[in-house]
Motif scaffolding. Structure first.
Motif, PDB file in Angstrom:
ATOM      1  N   VAL A   1     -30.805  12.147  22.301  1.00 34.06           N
ATOM      2  CA  VAL A   1     -29.784  11.201  21.887  1.00 34.06           C
ATOM      3  C   VAL A   1     -30.341  10.194  20.890  1.00 34.06           C
ATOM      4  CG1 VAL A   1     -28.459  11.425  24.017  1.00 34.06           C
ATOM      5  CG2 VAL A   1     -30.248   9.686  23.859  1.00 34.06           C
ATOM      6  N   PHE A   2     -29.402   9.626  20.150  1.00 26.92           N
ATOM      7  CA  PHE A   2     -29.667   8.619  19.132  1.00 26.92           C
ATOM      8  C   PHE A   2     -29.027   7.323  19.607  1.00 26.92           C
ATOM      9  CE2 PHE A   2     -28.176   6.529  15.161  1.00 26.92           C
ATOM     10  CZ  PHE A   2     -29.393   6.386  14.503  1.00 26.92           C
ATOM     11  N   LYS A   3     -29.829   6.258  19.706  1.00 31.36           N
ATOM     12  CA  LYS A   3     -29.350   4.985  20.222  1.00 31.36           C
ATOM     13  C   LYS A   3     -29.437   3.906  19.147  1.00 31.36           C
ATOM     14  CE  LYS A   3     -30.619   5.817  25.056  1.00 31.36           C
ATOM     15  NZ  LYS A   3     -31.251   5.229  26.262  1.00 31.36           N
ATOM     16  N   VAL A   4     -28.427   3.075  19.087  1.00 34.06           N
ATOM     17  CA  VAL A   4     -28.373   1.974  18.124  1.00 34.06           C
ATOM     18  C   VAL A   4     -28.481   0.647  18.875  1.00 34.06           C
ATOM     19  CG1 VAL A   4     -27.005   0.827  16.347  1.00 34.06           C
ATOM     20  CG2 VAL A   4     -26.971   3.325  16.539  1.00 34.06           C
ATOM     21  N   PHE A   5     -29.391  -0.201  18.427  1.00 30.77           N
ATOM     22  CA  PHE A   5     -29.625  -1.512  19.030  1.00 30.77           C
ATOM     23  C   PHE A   5     -29.369  -2.610  17.992  1.00 30.77           C
ATOM     24  CE2 PHE A   5     -32.255   1.514  21.256  1.00 30.77           C
ATOM     25  CZ  PHE A   5     -32.192   1.142  22.594  1.00 30.77           C
ATOM     26  N   ALA A   6     -29.037  -3.784  18.479  1.00 33.00           N
ATOM     27  CA  ALA A   6     -28.898  -4.950  17.601  1.00 33.00           C
ATOM     28  C   ALA A   6     -29.578  -6.149  18.243  1.00 33.00           C
ATOM     29  CB  ALA A   6     -27.440  -5.268  17.334  1.00 33.00           C
ATOM     30  N   LYS A   7     -30.378  -6.830  17.455  1.00 31.84           N
ATOM     31  CA  LYS A   7     -30.898  -8.136  17.826  1.00 31.84           C
ATOM     32  C   LYS A   7     -30.140  -9.145  16.986  1.00 31.84           C
ATOM     33  CE  LYS A   7     -35.163 -10.853  18.180  1.00 31.84           C
ATOM     34  NZ  LYS A   7     -36.634 -10.841  17.981  1.00 31.84           N
ATOM     35  N   SER A   8     -29.413 -10.026  17.632  1.00 33.14           N
ATOM     36  CA  SER A   8     -28.470 -10.888  16.932  1.00 33.14           C
ATOM     37  C   SER A   8     -28.878 -12.346  17.009  1.00 33.14           C
ATOM     38  CB  SER A   8     -27.067 -10.717  17.539  1.00 33.14           C
ATOM     39  OG  SER A   8     -26.681  -9.361  17.544  1.00 33.14           O
ATOM     40  N   ASP A   9     -28.894 -12.985  15.845  1.00 27.81           N
ATOM     41  CA  ASP A   9     -29.082 -14.429  15.755  1.00 27.81           C
ATOM     42  C   ASP A   9     -27.704 -15.067  15.666  1.00 27.81           C
ATOM     43  OD1 ASP A   9     -31.927 -14.444  15.733  1.00 27.81           O
ATOM     44  OD2 ASP A   9     -31.877 -13.734  13.661  1.00 27.81           O
ATOM     45  N   LEU A  10     -27.419 -15.960  16.596  1.00 28.35           N
ATOM     46  CA  LEU A  10     -26.088 -16.542  16.695  1.00 28.35           C
ATOM     47  C   LEU A  10     -26.109 -17.992  16.230  1.00 28.35           C
ATOM     48  CD1 LEU A  10     -25.232 -15.093  20.212  1.00 28.35           C
ATOM     49  CD2 LEU A  10     -24.919 -14.047  17.964  1.00 28.35           C
TER      50      LEU A  10
ATOM     51  N   PHE B   1     -26.739  15.203  11.802  1.00 22.85           N
ATOM     52  CA  PHE B   1     -27.967  14.589  11.300  1.00 22.85           C
ATOM     53  C   PHE B   1     -28.713  15.497  10.308  1.00 22.85           C
ATOM     54  CE2 PHE B   1     -27.020  12.306  15.139  1.00 22.85           C
ATOM     55  CZ  PHE B   1     -27.450  11.008  14.915  1.00 22.85           C
ATOM     56  N   LEU B   2     -28.113  16.627   9.936  1.00 29.53           N
ATOM     57  CA  LEU B   2     -28.761  17.508   8.962  1.00 29.53           C
ATOM     58  C   LEU B   2     -28.957  16.817   7.619  1.00 29.53           C
ATOM     59  CD1 LEU B   2     -27.066  20.978   9.569  1.00 29.53           C
ATOM     60  CD2 LEU B   2     -29.532  20.587   9.336  1.00 29.53           C
ATOM     61  N   PHE B   3     -28.038  15.926   7.295  1.00 27.90           N
ATOM     62  CA  PHE B   3     -28.026  15.238   6.010  1.00 27.90           C
ATOM     63  C   PHE B   3     -27.975  13.730   6.275  1.00 27.90           C
ATOM     64  CE2 PHE B   3     -25.948  19.359   5.791  1.00 27.90           C
ATOM     65  CZ  PHE B   3     -26.730  20.001   4.826  1.00 27.90           C
ATOM     66  N   PRO B   4     -28.007  12.877   5.261  1.00 31.09           N
ATOM     67  CA  PRO B   4     -27.996  11.437   5.514  1.00 31.09           C
ATOM     68  C   PRO B   4     -26.891  11.024   6.486  1.00 31.09           C
ATOM     69  CG  PRO B   4     -28.414  11.841   3.203  1.00 31.09           C
ATOM     70  CD  PRO B   4     -28.130  13.178   3.817  1.00 31.09           C
ATOM     71  N   PHE B   5     -27.281  10.216   7.443  1.00 26.22           N
ATOM     72  CA  PHE B   5     -26.390   9.777   8.515  1.00 26.22           C
ATOM     73  C   PHE B   5     -26.411   8.249   8.517  1.00 26.22           C
ATOM     74  CE2 PHE B   5     -25.416   8.504  12.831  1.00 26.22           C
ATOM     75  CZ  PHE B   5     -24.467   9.409  13.273  1.00 26.22           C
TER      76      PHE B   5
ATOM     77  N   VAL C   1     -30.326   7.175   8.477  1.00 28.30           N
ATOM     78  CA  VAL C   1     -31.456   8.006   8.878  1.00 28.30           C
ATOM     79  C   VAL C   1     -31.253   9.389   8.277  1.00 28.30           C
ATOM     80  CG1 VAL C   1     -31.870   6.740  11.018  1.00 28.30           C
ATOM     81  CG2 VAL C   1     -30.332   8.722  11.039  1.00 28.30           C
ATOM     82  N   THR C   2     -32.321  10.195   8.305  1.00 27.55           N
ATOM     83  CA  THR C   2     -32.248  11.572   7.823  1.00 27.55           C
ATOM     84  C   THR C   2     -32.656  12.518   8.948  1.00 27.55           C
ATOM     85  OG1 THR C   2     -34.533  11.643   7.038  1.00 27.55           O
ATOM     86  CG2 THR C   2     -32.859  10.753   5.513  1.00 27.55           C
ATOM     87  N   SER C   3     -32.648  13.802   8.661  1.00 29.52           N
ATOM     88  CA  SER C   3     -32.974  14.805   9.670  1.00 29.52           C
ATOM     89  C   SER C   3     -34.404  14.680  10.181  1.00 29.52           C
ATOM     90  CB  SER C   3     -32.754  16.207   9.098  1.00 29.52           C
ATOM     91  OG  SER C   3     -33.578  16.419   7.956  1.00 29.52           O
ATOM     92  N   GLU C   4     -35.244  13.925   9.477  1.00 29.72           N
ATOM     93  CA  GLU C   4     -36.634  13.772   9.908  1.00 29.72           C
ATOM     94  C   GLU C   4     -36.752  13.107  11.277  1.00 29.72           C
ATOM     95  OE1 GLU C   4     -38.551  11.642   6.813  1.00 29.72           O
ATOM     96  OE2 GLU C   4     -38.608  13.338   5.429  1.00 29.72           O
ATOM     97  N   ILE C   5     -35.718  12.389  11.706  1.00 30.53           N
ATOM     98  CA  ILE C   5     -35.807  11.719  13.007  1.00 30.53           C
ATOM     99  C   ILE C   5     -35.562  12.682  14.160  1.00 30.53           C
ATOM    100  CG2 ILE C   5     -34.951   9.573  11.967  1.00 30.53           C
ATOM    101  CD1 ILE C   5     -32.398  10.109  13.790  1.00 30.53           C
ATOM    102  N   SER C   6     -35.016  13.843  13.876  1.00 30.44           N
ATOM    103  CA  SER C   6     -34.612  14.744  14.951  1.00 30.44           C
ATOM    104  C   SER C   6     -35.816  15.431  15.585  1.00 30.44           C
ATOM    105  CB  SER C   6     -33.628  15.797  14.440  1.00 30.44           C
ATOM    106  OG  SER C   6     -33.308  16.709  15.472  1.00 30.44           O
TER     107      SER C   6
END
Length: 355
Positions: free
Chosen positions: A152-161, A232-236, A304-309
């Motif tokens: 799986v691919f996970k997205v995180f955010a560190k947020s300055d409020l 993810f084969l191509f730019p994502f 990201v590109t396919s290199e992360i897979s």
């Protein structure tokens, strides 16, 4: 069909309106009962960005089918100063407003006229401040999701409020976009234009922050998770929209989150209807699913590109000499086939830039 599946479908539809189906969500939702066929669903998001502002209007269908787009409505943005700006009808229940954006200190509402009936939201003032996100991602192996080999691919955010004397309520929407080339049989005609496919990532996750319960001006969140596949084969690209919203919108989404995560045990919060902010002006008892949201927004994006897979991603649309066209999957032959109900275009977005 399980009720949670039903909730997820309608949740994605309305969120999806943001794209959907869009894509960024949702309703006077009475998901505690079976949604009746023909109920009106209206979702709109209006922000301070120079962007397309979308309203999606549909009616609910039997639970095995997607809601049906309503294309005969007149849709207007209302301002507190009695200005009335018409949305453009794009068809299939999608209404679009361009060259207009929310302004600090002003209040806005939505008006929909359908078959002689007027539906209107409450006026909302756009918040004055919004935070800033720093995005990151992680690739993980989670064998107990839906199959035995789920990476799986996970997205995180560190947020300055921001420091502000005003109450701060935030919501995050995560959108994805991927590139998809269609089958090309060389030589001869030029290759067909590629597809750009858009969707809401992890649409049943409601990401919220309540600034009234903490003085912390930094927060870190896992915003979305999705399976790694041939997208993810191509730019994502991943786009995260942080929305500064008012208390009514926050409480609405908070109740939606309870509905989505309610498992039906004896210890869950008792069922109760989730009311939105849109109603029939002549018949307030009519159940209208939806919400019109006014927000200050900040947008962050990465690719990201396919290199992360960590797994091999099999190309499926490469031309094989002698293989008949009808033996290729539908997603290789048309953008509609690849999109499978998601938003798509053959025009490269302005922000589609990578090294």
């Amino acid at each position: 069909m399980k009720k949670k599946d039903t909730i997820g479908r309608l949740f994605k539809l309305i969120t999806g309106s943001i794209l959907i189906l869009a894509i960024s969500c949702i309703d006077r939702l009475d998901f505690w009962q079976e949604t009746e066929e023909g109920q009106l669903i209206i979702y709109g998001l209006f922000t301070d960005k120079d962007d397309k502002h979308i309203v999606n209007i549909s009616t609910s269908s039997p639970l095995a089918f997607r809601p049906k787009g309503v294309s005969n409505a007149a849709v207007y943005l209302l301002t507190a100063g009695e200005e009335k700006i018409a949305y453009f009808n794009k068809g299939n229940g999608v209404y679009e407003l361009q060259a207009v954006k929310a302004t600090e200190g002003k209040s806005y509402a939505l008006e929909v006229i359908l078959d002689g009936v007027t539906y209107r939201s409450k006026f909302q003032e756009m918040p004055e401040v919004v935070g800033k996100d720093s995005l990151s991602y992680q690739v993980a192996y989670e064998p107990f999701r839906t199959s035995l080999d789920d990476h799986v691919f996970k997205v995180f955010a560190k947020s300055d409020l921001p420091e502000t004397p005003d109450q701060l309520f935030l919501r995050w929407i995560v959108e994805e976009a991927h590139y998809w080339p269609l089958l090309w049989i060389p030589p001869g005609i030029p290759p067909p234009p590629p597809c750009f496919i858009f969707d809401v990532m992890d649409p049943t996750i409601v990401n919220l922050f309540d600034g009234t319960v903490t003085s912390n001006r930094q927060t870190e969140k896992l915003l979305a998770t999705r399976k790694i596949n041939n997208a993810f084969l191509f730019p994502f690209f991943v786009t995260v929209k942080q929305l500064s919203i008012n208390r009514d919108a926050f409480e609405y989404w908070e109740r939606i989150n309870i509905v989505i995560n309610n498992k039906g045990s004896l210890f869950d919060i008792p069922p109760a209807p989730v009311f939105g902010n849109i109603m029939n002006t002549e018949n307030p008892n009519e159940l209208v699913l939806g919400f019109f949201e006014v927000a200050k927004s900040s947008v962050s994006r990465f690719y990201v590109t396919s290199e992360i897979s960590p797994i091999y991603l099999q190309p499926i649309c490469d031309y094989i000499p002698g293989k008949p066209t009808n033996q290729y999957p539908a997603e290789c032959l048309s953008c509609e086939g690849r999109a499978a109900g998601r938003d798509w275009t053959s025009t490269k977005p302005d922000w589609w830039v990578y090294d």
